[in-house]
Design a protein around this motif. Structure first.
Motif, mmCIF file in Angstrom:
data_model
loop_
_atom_site.group_PDB
_atom_site.id
_atom_site.type_symbol
_atom_site.label_atom_id
_atom_site.label_comp_id
_atom_site.label_asym_id
_atom_site.label_seq_id
_atom_site.Cartn_x
_atom_site.Cartn_y
_atom_site.Cartn_z
ATOM 1 N N LEU A 90 34.422 82.286 78.494
ATOM 2 C CA LEU A 90 33.031 82.201 78.926
ATOM 3 C C LEU A 90 32.204 83.333 78.316
ATOM 4 O O LEU A 90 31.067 83.117 77.873
ATOM 5 N N ALA A 91 32.793 84.532 78.283
ATOM 6 C CA ALA A 91 32.087 85.685 77.694
ATOM 7 C C ALA A 91 31.817 85.469 76.204
ATOM 8 O O ALA A 91 30.809 85.930 75.668
ATOM 9 N N ASP A 92 32.715 84.745 75.540
ATOM 10 C CA ASP A 92 32.537 84.471 74.106
ATOM 11 C C ASP A 92 31.695 83.223 73.857
ATOM 12 O O ASP A 92 31.590 82.755 72.717
ATOM 13 N N GLY A 93 31.130 82.656 74.925
ATOM 14 C CA GLY A 93 30.202 81.547 74.762
ATOM 15 C C GLY A 93 30.835 80.175 74.623
ATOM 16 O O GLY A 93 30.192 79.232 74.159
ATOM 17 N N VAL A 94 32.094 80.028 75.024
ATOM 18 C CA VAL A 94 32.721 78.696 74.959
ATOM 19 C C VAL A 94 32.085 77.794 76.026
ATOM 20 O O VAL A 94 31.838 78.236 77.153
ATOM 21 N N ASP A 95 31.808 76.558 75.665
ATOM 22 C CA ASP A 95 31.176 75.585 76.564
ATOM 23 C C ASP A 95 32.053 75.370 77.815
ATOM 24 O O ASP A 95 33.218 74.973 77.698
ATOM 25 N N PRO A 96 31.500 75.648 79.009
ATOM 26 C CA PRO A 96 32.318 75.498 80.234
ATOM 27 C C PRO A 96 32.815 74.063 80.444
ATOM 28 O O PRO A 96 33.890 73.848 80.981
ATOM 29 N N GLU A 97 32.022 73.089 80.001
ATOM 30 C CA GLU A 97 32.455 71.690 80.111
ATOM 31 C C GLU A 97 33.711 71.455 79.259
ATOM 32 O O GLU A 97 34.637 70.746 79.675
ATOM 33 N N ALA A 98 33.753 72.095 78.094
ATOM 34 C CA ALA A 98 34.930 71.965 77.227
ATOM 35 C C ALA A 98 36.139 72.651 77.860
ATOM 36 O O ALA A 98 37.273 72.161 77.768
ATOM 37 N N ILE A 99 35.880 73.774 78.522
ATOM 38 C CA ILE A 99 36.986 74.479 79.198
ATOM 39 C C ILE A 99 37.598 73.561 80.268
ATOM 40 O O ILE A 99 38.823 73.439 80.395
ATOM 41 N N LYS A 122 40.789 76.895 90.425
ATOM 42 C CA LYS A 122 40.300 78.224 90.055
ATOM 43 C C LYS A 122 39.417 78.121 88.810
ATOM 44 O O LYS A 122 38.347 78.745 88.730
ATOM 45 N N LEU A 123 39.880 77.339 87.855
ATOM 46 C CA LEU A 123 39.142 77.173 86.600
ATOM 47 C C LEU A 123 37.760 76.567 86.871
ATOM 48 O O LEU A 123 36.741 77.047 86.337
ATOM 49 N N ILE A 124 37.719 75.545 87.723
ATOM 50 C CA ILE A 124 36.434 74.889 88.023
ATOM 51 C C ILE A 124 35.509 75.853 88.761
ATOM 52 O O ILE A 124 34.310 75.938 88.484
ATOM 53 N N GLU A 125 36.111 76.619 89.684
ATOM 54 C CA GLU A 125 35.335 77.602 90.440
ATOM 55 C C GLU A 125 34.657 78.603 89.484
ATOM 56 O O GLU A 125 33.515 78.993 89.683
ATOM 57 N N MET A 126 35.382 78.999 88.433
ATOM 58 C CA MET A 126 34.833 79.968 87.482
ATOM 59 C C MET A 126 33.800 79.326 86.548
ATOM 60 O O MET A 126 32.830 79.969 86.152
ATOM 61 N N CYS A 127 34.027 78.075 86.176
ATOM 62 C CA CYS A 127 33.150 77.428 85.195
ATOM 63 C C CYS A 127 31.883 76.840 85.815
ATOM 64 O O CYS A 127 30.838 76.773 85.151
ATOM 65 N N SER A 128 31.987 76.402 87.076
ATOM 66 C CA SER A 128 30.870 75.688 87.709
ATOM 67 C C SER A 128 29.527 76.417 87.614
ATOM 68 O O SER A 128 28.514 75.797 87.274
ATOM 69 N N PRO A 129 29.470 77.747 87.899
ATOM 70 C CA PRO A 129 28.167 78.423 87.826
ATOM 71 C C PRO A 129 27.549 78.393 86.424
ATOM 72 O O PRO A 129 26.351 78.591 86.277
ATOM 73 N N HIS A 130 28.368 78.143 85.418
ATOM 74 C CA HIS A 130 27.872 78.155 84.035
ATOM 75 C C HIS A 130 27.490 76.775 83.524
ATOM 76 O O HIS A 130 27.018 76.637 82.404
ATOM 77 N N LEU A 131 27.757 75.738 84.351
ATOM 78 C CA LEU A 131 27.445 74.377 83.898
ATOM 79 C C LEU A 131 25.948 74.133 83.958
ATOM 80 O O LEU A 131 25.265 74.611 84.865
ATOM 81 N N GLN A 132 25.422 73.413 82.960
ATOM 82 C CA GLN A 132 24.003 73.060 82.965
ATOM 83 C C GLN A 132 23.767 72.001 84.042
ATOM 84 O O GLN A 132 24.648 71.187 84.320
ATOM 85 N N GLY A 133 22.572 71.986 84.623
ATOM 86 C CA GLY A 133 22.223 70.973 85.618
ATOM 87 C C GLY A 133 22.213 69.597 84.984
ATOM 88 O O GLY A 133 22.152 69.451 83.767
ATOM 89 N N GLY A 134 22.265 68.604 85.835
ATOM 90 C CA GLY A 134 22.195 67.235 85.335
ATOM 91 C C GLY A 134 23.545 66.653 84.986
ATOM 92 O O GLY A 134 23.652 65.474 84.697
ATOM 93 N N LYS A 135 24.601 67.469 85.046
ATOM 94 C CA LYS A 135 25.924 66.962 84.705
ATOM 95 C C LYS A 135 26.657 66.434 85.935
ATOM 96 O O LYS A 135 27.791 66.019 85.851
ATOM 97 N N SER A 136 25.993 66.544 87.067
ATOM 98 C CA SER A 136 26.745 66.287 88.289
ATOM 99 C C SER A 136 26.615 64.857 88.838
ATOM 100 O O SER A 136 26.945 64.623 89.979
ATOM 101 N N ALA A 137 26.092 63.937 88.047
ATOM 102 C CA ALA A 137 25.977 62.561 88.535
ATOM 103 C C ALA A 137 27.377 61.997 88.751
ATOM 104 O O ALA A 137 28.174 61.924 87.827
#
Lengths: 222, 226
Positions: free
Chosen positions: A28-37, A72-87
């Protein structure tokens, strides 16, 4: 980026939560897309574990530990996800049949559905038939999913379907069943809409269930 | 009893041997591996293979129960099948009289001597997890597997020296973080199976028939937490 995802996939597969945390932080610090993670790291690992489970290379504990890493992974990535992906694709009310406290399989199904686009309302264990129906009505659920490991609890699946029919609610929900002693023959016999042998296959079953019309044959994933 | 054979679960070996002794039944006994119950579909296949080996006219006494639906669908072909009408061996052992489904608390892990032979079950799993994840995580995983349970109960079926199994049962309870209890069991149903007293506690299938799930439908359902 690909290197991070490969390593995260391997760490989730191995159930090494400390390493998952370390790698996801760095990615995440290196800018990897959280959705890809989530998809190429976590979901890919759980899919591999699911395949290995089917081939008896991995067992329930490996799936459980992998599922914990995924949470755990989702918990860490969720705050970084862009809105609109949650449909969500659909809403599922899930639980263990009355009298049954064996929730490992049910929880694995809930995790798989959650990470694959479903909103999951998990009622836990020993769930009375009324509670399934009341919750599904209140939540306007698409699917009611019931798990049973005990043969003494499996009859409540049939009771649920009969109650829904009796109350004129049968067409409001698709009913999916599963669990150790449950097979597609039993699912068909009691008039369920869907059956899945494993947690990984439950996603495919749910996807197909959303398109199922009343009177269509059982959606079975074995 | 003439032309009878017994197909027996190794998990119940102590109780089956005691019942054979008490009833005086002498007939061939085929012992099937104790951990087959973990995979009901596979157990059904193995049971059917053994039933199919029986010569025509044989009475096959199945020292099993519904066992996760492993028994459902078994076909008698040219033999007669007799099976205790119980959900599993815990209900079978905990049943005290005709019509009693067996007092079973769904939050208790019941262990009869057969479950405590060697380092089997969760103890065996623990050894495997230790090699993979180390002892601390292995223990956590084992506890996750039984997190909804309350107690481990050492069941005295009066077919073996219970004290010989008490230390291993204590190991189970400590590993799983559950309280340790004792309870009573009985192999009376097995005595009736081998003694030919096949009343409503048994499913009897004539040649050409099969064991239908409806045979077990009349049994009391799980009542939830006690």
């Amino acid at each position: 980026m690909a290197d991070y995802l490969t390593q995260i996939e391997a760490a989730v597969y191995d159930g090494d939560e400390d390493l998952v945390v370390e790698l996801v932080e760095k990615a995440l610090a290196d800018g990897v897309d959280p959705e890809a993670i989530i998809q190429d790291g976590g979901v890919a690992a759980l899919n591999r574990l699911g395949d290995d489970f089917n081939n008896m290379i991995a067992f329930l504990p490996e799936l459980m530990i992998g599922g914990e890493c995924m949470k755990k992974l989702i918990e860490m990535c969720s705050p970084h996800l862009q809105g609109g992906k949650s449909a969500f694709k659909g809403k599922i009310v899930i639980g263990c049949a009355k009298g049954d406290l064996h929730d490992i399989g049910k929880s694995l199904v809930a995790t798989q559905l959650s990470i694959n686009g479903y909103e999951v309302v998990d009622l836990g264990t020993d769930v009375p038939t009324n509670k399934f129906i009341d919750t599904a009505m209140a939540e306007k659920a698409d699917i009611i999913a019931v798990s049973s490991l005990l043969t003494t609890s499996q009859y409540y699946m049939e009771e649920l379907i009969n109650r829904l029919s009796h109350e004129g609610k049968r067409d409001l929900f698709k009913v999916a069943v599963g669990g150790g002693p449950i097979g597609p023959e039993y699912a068909e016999k009691i008039g369920a809409d869907g059956y899945s042998r494993t947690a990984a296959l439950a996603v495919k079953m749910a996807d197909r269930l959303l398109d199922k019309k009343p009177g269509d044959p059982l959606v079975s994933e074995v | 009893m003439e032309h009878a054979i017994v197909i027996a679960c190794q998990m119940l070996e102590h109780e089956i041997r005691a019942a054979l002794r008490d009833t005086g039944l002498t007939c061939p006994v085929t012992w099937l591996e104790r951990e087959l119950h973990n995979r009901p579909d596979h157990l059904r296949e193995v049971l059917q293979e053994e039933i199919d080996k029986a010569p025509p006219g044989t009475t096959v006494l199945l020292a099993y129960a519904q066992c996760g639906n492993a028994a459902v669908g078994l076909e008698a072909h040219s033999a007669k099948l007799v099976l205790p009408r119980f959900a599993d061996c815990v209900h079978l052992f905990r049943s005290e009289r005709v019509g009693d489904p067996g007092q079973v608390d769904c939050r208790t892990l019941y262990l009869s001597p057969g479950f405590l032979e060697e380092r089997s079950g969760i103890l065996k799993d623990y050894d495997r997890y230790c090699g993979k994840w180390g002892p601390e995580k292995a223990r956590r995983v084992c506890r996750m597997m039984v997190k909804n349970y309350r107690a481990v109960s050492l069941m005295d079926t009066h077919a073996a020296d219970l004290e010989a199994y008490a230390p291993r049962c204590r190991d189970y309870a400590e590993l799983l973080g559950l309280s340790l209890e004792r309870c009573e069991g009985s192999y009376r149903v097995l005595c009736k199976l081998f003694g030919g007293q096949w009343d409503e506690e048994f499913v009897v299938v004539p040649p050409g028939g099969a064991i239908d799930m409806a045979e077990f439908m009349g049994m009391p359902r799980a009542a939830g937490m006690l």
